[in-house]
Design a protein around this motif. Sequence first.
Motif, PDB file in Angstrom:
ATOM      1  N   MET A 171       0.831  -1.208   0.000  1.00 27.03           N
ATOM      2  CA  MET A 171       0.000   0.000   0.000  1.00 27.03           C
ATOM      3  C   MET A 171       0.868   1.261   0.000  1.00 27.03           C
ATOM      4  N   ASP A 172       1.986   1.214   0.722  1.00 22.31           N
ATOM      5  CA  ASP A 172       2.854   2.397   0.803  1.00 22.31           C
ATOM      6  C   ASP A 172       3.588   2.675  -0.501  1.00 22.31           C
ATOM      7  N   LEU A 173       3.555   1.747  -1.445  1.00 20.26           N
ATOM      8  CA  LEU A 173       4.225   1.962  -2.719  1.00 20.26           C
ATOM      9  C   LEU A 173       3.399   2.805  -3.676  1.00 20.26           C
ATOM     10  N   PHE A 174       2.126   2.988  -3.401  1.00 18.57           N
ATOM     11  CA  PHE A 174       1.275   3.779  -4.279  1.00 18.57           C
ATOM     12  C   PHE A 174       1.630   5.260  -4.152  1.00 18.57           C
ATOM     13  N   ILE A 175       1.441   5.970  -5.254  1.00 15.76           N
ATOM     14  CA  ILE A 175       1.691   7.410  -5.278  1.00 15.76           C
ATOM     15  C   ILE A 175       0.465   8.096  -5.855  1.00 15.76           C
ATOM     16  N   CYS A 176       0.358   9.386  -5.567  1.00 16.72           N
ATOM     17  CA  CYS A 176      -0.718  10.176  -6.165  1.00 16.72           C
ATOM     18  C   CYS A 176      -0.454  10.300  -7.662  1.00 16.72           C
ATOM     19  N   ASN A 177      -1.474  10.008  -8.466  1.00 18.50           N
ATOM     20  CA  ASN A 177      -1.300  10.017  -9.913  1.00 18.50           C
ATOM     21  C   ASN A 177      -1.279  11.421 -10.511  1.00 18.50           C
ATOM     22  N   LYS A 178      -1.331  12.453  -9.674  1.00 17.47           N
ATOM     23  CA  LYS A 178      -1.260  13.826 -10.164  1.00 17.47           C
ATOM     24  C   LYS A 178      -0.014  14.561  -9.658  1.00 17.47           C
ATOM     25  N   CYS A 179       0.205  14.565  -8.321  1.00 18.38           N
ATOM     26  CA  CYS A 179       1.382  15.253  -7.763  1.00 18.38           C
ATOM     27  C   CYS A 179       2.548  14.307  -7.495  1.00 18.38           C
ATOM     28  N   PHE A 180       2.330  12.979  -7.679  1.00 21.13           N
ATOM     29  CA  PHE A 180       3.380  11.968  -7.588  1.00 21.13           C
ATOM     30  C   PHE A 180       4.028  11.885  -6.196  1.00 21.13           C
ATOM     31  N   ILE A 181       3.267  12.222  -5.165  1.00 17.02           N
ATOM     32  CA  ILE A 181       3.758  12.112  -3.795  1.00 17.02           C
ATOM     33  C   ILE A 181       3.324  10.765  -3.224  1.00 17.02           C
ATOM     34  N   PRO A 182       4.255   9.990  -2.628  1.00 17.18           N
ATOM     35  CA  PRO A 182       3.877   8.683  -2.058  1.00 17.18           C
ATOM     36  C   PRO A 182       2.861   8.821  -0.934  1.00 17.18           C
ATOM     37  N   ILE A 183       2.220   7.712  -0.617  1.00 18.67           N
ATOM     38  CA  ILE A 183       1.173   7.736   0.398  1.00 18.67           C
ATOM     39  C   ILE A 183       1.733   8.120   1.759  1.00 18.67           C
ATOM     40  N   TYR A 184       2.942   7.635   2.071  1.00 25.63           N
ATOM     41  CA  TYR A 184       3.495   7.888   3.413  1.00 25.63           C
ATOM     42  C   TYR A 184       3.960   9.334   3.595  1.00 25.63           C
ATOM     43  N   ARG A 185       3.948  10.154   2.525  1.00 28.32           N
ATOM     44  CA  ARG A 185       4.355  11.556   2.646  1.00 28.32           C
ATOM     45  C   ARG A 185       3.256  12.541   2.272  1.00 28.32           C
ATOM     46  N   GLY A 186       2.227  12.100   1.606  1.00 32.74           N
ATOM     47  CA  GLY A 186       1.209  13.013   1.082  1.00 32.74           C
ATOM     48  C   GLY A 186       0.090  13.290   2.061  1.00 32.74           C
TER      49      GLY A 186
END
Length: 221
Positions: free
Chosen positions: A1-16
């Motif tokens: 799950m933590d490997l996913f990123i926002c498909n617009k701003c490209f920030i990972p889940i653990y930082r966004g």
Amino acid sequence: MDLFICNKCFIPIYRGHRPYNITQCGHIFCQKCTQQVERQCPRCQYISPAYIPLKDLMPTTISFFEPVNEIWDMLSKADNLRTEQMKIIMQRFHEIEEKYGKLKSDMPQVQHNFKILRERYINLKNETEKARKKLLQMQNTCKMQNNQQSVFCKMNAPRDSNSTRIHLSSTGCASTSVNSSEFSNAIPKYQIDADGFRVPNPKSGSSLFKKDTNSNYSFMK
């Protein structure tokens, strides 16, 4: 799950900005970007996609009671989602790599321009320092000339024509004031005769000769 990123701003889940949401078209966005996805998905241009937070997905225990075909279908969708996410990540990686290559190729020209600008800056700095020293020298020269002119004017200032004061300080004598009219009315003690000799002037009253009754001059005792 933590490997996913926002498909617009490209920030990972653990930082966004959480929670991350998944749309019905299969794209993931952070909470900040989800507000911009409500009208249209920026990845596939899907109009007004529905979305739910990732944390609100069905618990994992319910999958034990699902039919096998549904489980297979879910696994296929999960694989497609991961594949799509990997494509997006690789696309972003290639964009960054292309920008890095462009910056790397432009670096020599930037360094050359910086060197030229630095040389111009040093030259301008030296010229400014020379101009400042020259200006300071000119100001000092003008100041000296003004001082000399002031002293000269004081020395050549008009004096009082009625009296002249003679100071005899070097000999210890007191200063004496002499009226200039006395000099103009004084009778000279000597006069020049026809042969060019200087002889006492009888009109001065202090002649070295005395006149006798026979109009002859004799020395005074």
